[in-house]
Design a protein around this motif. Structure first.
Motif, PDB file in Angstrom:
ATOM      1  N   THR A   1       0.833  -1.194   0.000  1.00 29.02           N
ATOM      2  CA  THR A   1       0.000   0.000   0.000  1.00 29.02           C
ATOM      3  C   THR A   1       0.870   1.247   0.000  1.00 29.02           C
ATOM      4  O   THR A   1       0.590   2.227  -0.701  1.00 29.02           O
TER       5      THR A   1
ATOM      6  N   LEU B   1       2.103   1.784  -3.410  1.00 27.31           N
ATOM      7  CA  LEU B   1       1.019   2.256  -4.266  1.00 27.31           C
ATOM      8  C   LEU B   1       0.844   3.761  -4.117  1.00 27.31           C
ATOM      9  O   LEU B   1       0.672   4.488  -5.095  1.00 27.31           O
TER      10      LEU B   1
ATOM     11  N   THR C   1       3.361   5.370  -7.289  1.00 28.28           N
ATOM     12  CA  THR C   1       2.624   5.208  -8.535  1.00 28.28           C
ATOM     13  C   THR C   1       1.928   6.502  -8.924  1.00 28.28           C
ATOM     14  O   THR C   1       1.786   7.426  -8.145  1.00 28.28           O
TER      15      THR C   1
ATOM     16  N   GLY D   1      -1.156   6.920  -6.966  1.00 31.94           N
ATOM     17  CA  GLY D   1      -0.781   7.431  -5.655  1.00 31.94           C
ATOM     18  C   GLY D   1      -0.492   8.925  -5.696  1.00 31.94           C
ATOM     19  O   GLY D   1      -0.792   9.649  -4.744  1.00 31.94           O
TER      20      GLY D   1
END
Lengths: 236, 304, 325
Positions: free
Chosen positions: B173, B176, B180, B183
């Motif tokens: 998480t 992420l 990303t 994100g």
């Protein structure tokens, strides 16, 4: 001035901040490829006009037509997809994102935008700092980044809110050059500026605002003739 | 000073058998895994939505119960449940956000807390009505049963799995969010949601999906928890308050901070259980009180 | 919670109406035990006082505490222990309970005030849970069983509190004094400052007020009065248990205040009466109380934030008022 239809046509735009009536019926037009500047003292509603056009202010009435489409009915996150982008006064560079991430944040809304490589060619100093947090850049660099990221998106028109505010003359010059380059590439620009001398170097026309309305409009060539009016309205 | 002694029959550390010491540390690490997963979910939801999700414990409980029901009603085992249950809980979260939470964003954030508090009561009440307060067992999946002898201690396989899985989930998480493009939308929207919307990003949808993600994380934690703790309607409610304390200690600004603090406080609890068993469920609160005196923003906090 | 400044907007004519209603209310409470079961009425009065005390903090200072059960239940324990184990007379036991609550309030407030808003609420919740765990393990609380069989005794050695009517009027008197105290605090210069903190804390700071001290003072006052309610409850019901110090109890008093009307004087009283009445009715049915409580919370927060009294003020006394929520 061209005979074509305006890209942006604003008629009778009224806007409110809560109970406070900020715009009292703004009328303006921007034709494709033009650069138009909104002049006025602090607080007359220049920033409010830009924000209302884009939809950041929802308490608004009037007509806003962009590229033939009615912007009034669109939810905020759909406006950019029509091809209109905002570079806000506070620049909006995100501290928790790197320069690179800031650059690619605004989604591509149309073809014709520059690629990331092309942008970095135009802004080599941004390329150097691409992995730094966005807010580690100087004010001038942040302003460059704020404009640069919109170039990737393919928007047809940019609303620029006081891009030269608080920047050193050298940077102001560079921004002027940047705006000229963008204009050459066909970008339509609505500029809000206090510094009308800077603006006169890049703009085609001026609108003068006072008390939430546009009170005068004239091409850049008439600027010398309008200095008395300017001094009156701007209090310069 | 030698704290480690070979006492003939068994090795002692700080005057306690090593096995017992490491056993408690493991328990602490397990608890810490759940603290980390749950405070991560809370931090993600709070960061973007500015809502303290009091229902987080209830969603965790919901995840465990869905795993239990999938098994007992539909014969669906642990491994599919690990995927299905979070999806269902996440879906439930999306519905809650769309119907109710999204209406509360523009007002005092305390109302969001009160709403999710009400939701937690309802969820807990419903399950209590049907299942009472006693727990139902959920057996360890065969693949993970038994244990491994590590030499210095005996590690039950399932518990080892829980620690590994929680680390994968937490750091996944984190990656992420921090690494990303999606994100970056989330992080930018946390700072200035209106501007991000003006750029053309569908922030309302992002908010919905974020709450769904947080709920799914809680549900996943529930499934992971089912074979260890009994599946009971009360399993979330006392846990959520400890998680709140974890979040106050860590500070809400940082995802990594929430994860690290969760593990650390779990270990602290485990250590306390070794030396001062009576104080073990108080230690997290005591640490919270100390942090409040010394560093009110929290250990990793960014906002004052 | 800066939205309700309804009191300030009242016209003079409504003041007359209000005082008349208050007078009628007191009259009703005076004759009520002849019509309604006194124990039920006393339960209502204790919780109404609890809710009023809570509202001092939430409605008028703008601080949401999720740990008020600590003061309510803690005082109940102190009072119950003093009266049952040490044999103290009821007034002394109640005083001890109140002082104990004040002390707990000082400690909890000291830590909680260090953060604001949401964090404040979470800290009060966590500290309250700590006190709960302490109560589970401490010997003086009697653990799971609690302290049972607390004698009512004789008030000031004279009034036998075992007689329903005696204890009822005693509780009513304490209730009225407590509510009056809240009213005086709210309407004093101190109360004005509290309200300005609720409206705009930063401005209050810039005006030179040591806001933290005011918040702590309000917190302790609220805790003390909540303790008074708890101490009364211990005497009336003659027991003190873990239920009184759980976070569910903290949640209940929030619900009473929200339902009745945050930031109004009468709201918490009405909210408390409704919730106590509702629980009584549900106790005999199959429908779980927690679900009803939870649903009421959700509905109130979504569509009924002003609460009953708040809605009444908005509709009938201020018809032109903005419905801005």
């Amino acid at each position: 001035m061209s005979d074509a239809a305006p890209l942006l046509a604003v008629r009778g735009l009224n806007a409110w901040y809560g109970e406070s009536h900020a715009l009292h019926g703004v009328d303006l037009e921007v034709f494709p490829g033009e650069t138009v500047t909104l002049l006025g003292r602090n607080g007359v509603g220049k920033t409010t006009t830009l924000r209302a056009i884009v939809g950041l202010i929802r308490q608004r009435t009037g007509q806003i037509a962009f590229d033939g489409k009615d912007l009034m009915r669109l939810p905020l996150h759909r406006t950019a997809h029509q091809g209109i982008g905002l570079v806000p006064e506070e620049r909006g560079i995100f501290a928790t994102l790197t320069v690179d991430e800031n650059l690619v944040l605004p989604p591509i809304v149309a073809e014709g935008g520059m690629s990331v490589e092309e942008i970095f060619d135009l802004f080599p100093n941004l390329k150097e700092r691409r992995n730094s947090p966005g807010t580690r850049l100087s004010g001038g660099e942040q302003q460059m980044l704020a404009i640069a990221r919109m170039l990737r998106t393919g928007v047809k028109m940019l609303l620029l809110d006081e891009p030269t505010e608080g920047l050193a003359p050298v940077i102001v010059q560079r921004i002027g050059d940047l705006l000229a380059t963008m204009k050459k590439r066909g970008m339509t620009i609505l500029l809000v500026e206090q510094n009308f001398r800077f603006a006169s170097r890049v703009t085609d026309r001026f609108y003068l605002m006072e008390h939430g309305k546009v009170v005068a409009g004239f091409p850049v060539g008439e600027l010398p003739d309008r200095m008395t009016l300017l001094h009156e309205v701007l209090g310069v | 000073m030698k704290c480690w002694v070979y006492d003939g029959a068994m090795t002692m550390i700080f005057g306690i058998p090593v096995q017992a010491f490491l056993g408690q540390l493991l328990v602490g690490l397990i608890n810490g895994s759940f603290y980390a997963m749950l405070s991560l979910g809370l931090a993600v939801i709070f960061g973007l939505l500015r809502v303290i999700n009091f229902a987080h414990g209830a969603l965790y409980m919901l995840g465990a119960f869905i795993g239990y029901l999938l098994l007992t009603r539909f014969g669906i085992g642990y491994w599919p449940a690990l995927i299905l249950s979070p999806l269902i809980v996440g879906g439930f979260g999306i519905v809650v956000e769309r119907l109710a939470l999204s209406r509360l964003y523009d007002i005092d954030p305390l109302y969001g807390l009160l709403f999710t508090f009400g939701l937690a009561l309802v969820l807990e009440g419903v399950f209590r009505y049907y299942y009472g307060v006693s727990g139902s067992p959920y057996s360890v999946p065969p693949l993970l049963s038994g244990g491994t002898n590590l030499g210095f201690m005996f590690l039950p396989n399932y518990r080892g799995w829980v620690v590994v899985a929680s680390m994968i989930v937490c750091f996944g998480t984190w990656a992420l969010i921090e690494k990303t493009r999606l994100g970056s939308y989330l992080r930018a929207a946390t700072e200035n949601p209106r501007l991000v919307q003006a750029f053309g990003v569908n922030v309302p949808l992002l908010l919905t999906l974020t709450y769904g993600l947080g709920a799914a994380l809680a549900g996943l934690a529930g499934v992971l928890a089912a074979p260890i703790y009994q599946v009971s309607p009360l399993m979330g409610s006392d846990l959520i308050i400890v998680v709140f304390a974890v979040v106050v200690v860590g500070g809400m600004g940082s995802i990594l901070g929430a994860i690290v603090t969760g593990y650390m406080l779990g270990l602290a609890e485990g250590l306390t259980k070794v030396f001062y068993p009576e104080a073990s469920n108080l230690v997290v609160f005591v640490i919270m009180a100390i942090v409040l005196l010394v560093r009110p923003a929290g250990l990793f906090g960014r906002d004052a | 919670m800066a939205e309700l400044t309804l009191r300030e907007r009242r016209a003079k004519s409504s003041a007359w109406l209000e005082w008349t209603l208050v007078g009628l209310g007191i009259l009703a409470l005076l004759v009520a035990p002849f019509f309604v079961y006194p124990i039920f009425l006393m339960k209502m009065l204790c919780f109404a006082l609890f809710a009023c005390a809570f509202n001092l903090l939430l409605g008028y200072t703008g601080l949401l505490s999720f740990g008020h059960a600590t003061f309510f239940g803690g005082a109940a324990y102190f009072t119950a222990y003093a009266v049952k184990v040490w044999g103290w007379p009821p007034e002394a036991g109640i005083l001890l309970g109140v002082l104990g609550a004040a002390l707990l309030g000082l400690v909890m407030g000291f830590f909680a005030i260090r953060r604001q808003g949401i964090y404040f609420a979470m800290i009060t919740l966590a500290l309250s849970q700590m006190f709960f765990f302490f109560c589970v393990q401490a010997s003086f609380t009697g653990g799971e069983d609690g302290i049972q069989g607390v004698p009512r005794g004789r008030l000031l050695g004279m009034l036998d509190l075992n007689v329903s009517m005696n204890i009822y009027y005693f509780v009513l008197a304490v209730f009225l004094i407590g509510v009056f105290a809240v009213w005086r605090i709210v309407n004093s210069p101190f109360g004005m400052i509290l309200r300005s903190i609720r409206e705009n804390e930063n401005r209050a700071i810039s005006l030179g007020y040591s806001v933290a001290n005011y918040k702590l003072a309000a917190f302790v006052m609220s805790a003390t009065l909540a303790g008074l309610a708890g101490a009364l409850k211990a005497i009336v019901f003659q027991f003190a248990t873990l239920t009184d110090v759980t976070w569910q109890m903290s949640g209940e008093v929030i619900l009473m205040t929200l339902l009745g009307g945050i930031g109004t004087m009468v709201g918490p009283i009405i909210g408390a009466s409704l919730v106590v009445g509702l629980e009584n009715t549900l106790a005999t049915s199959n429908f779980p109380v927690t679900i009803a409580t939870g649903l009421t919370f959700m509905v109130c927060v979504l569509v009924f934030r002003r609460g009953i009294v708040g809605e009444v003020y908005a509709r009938f006394l201020e018809p032109k008022a903005d419905a801005k929520d």
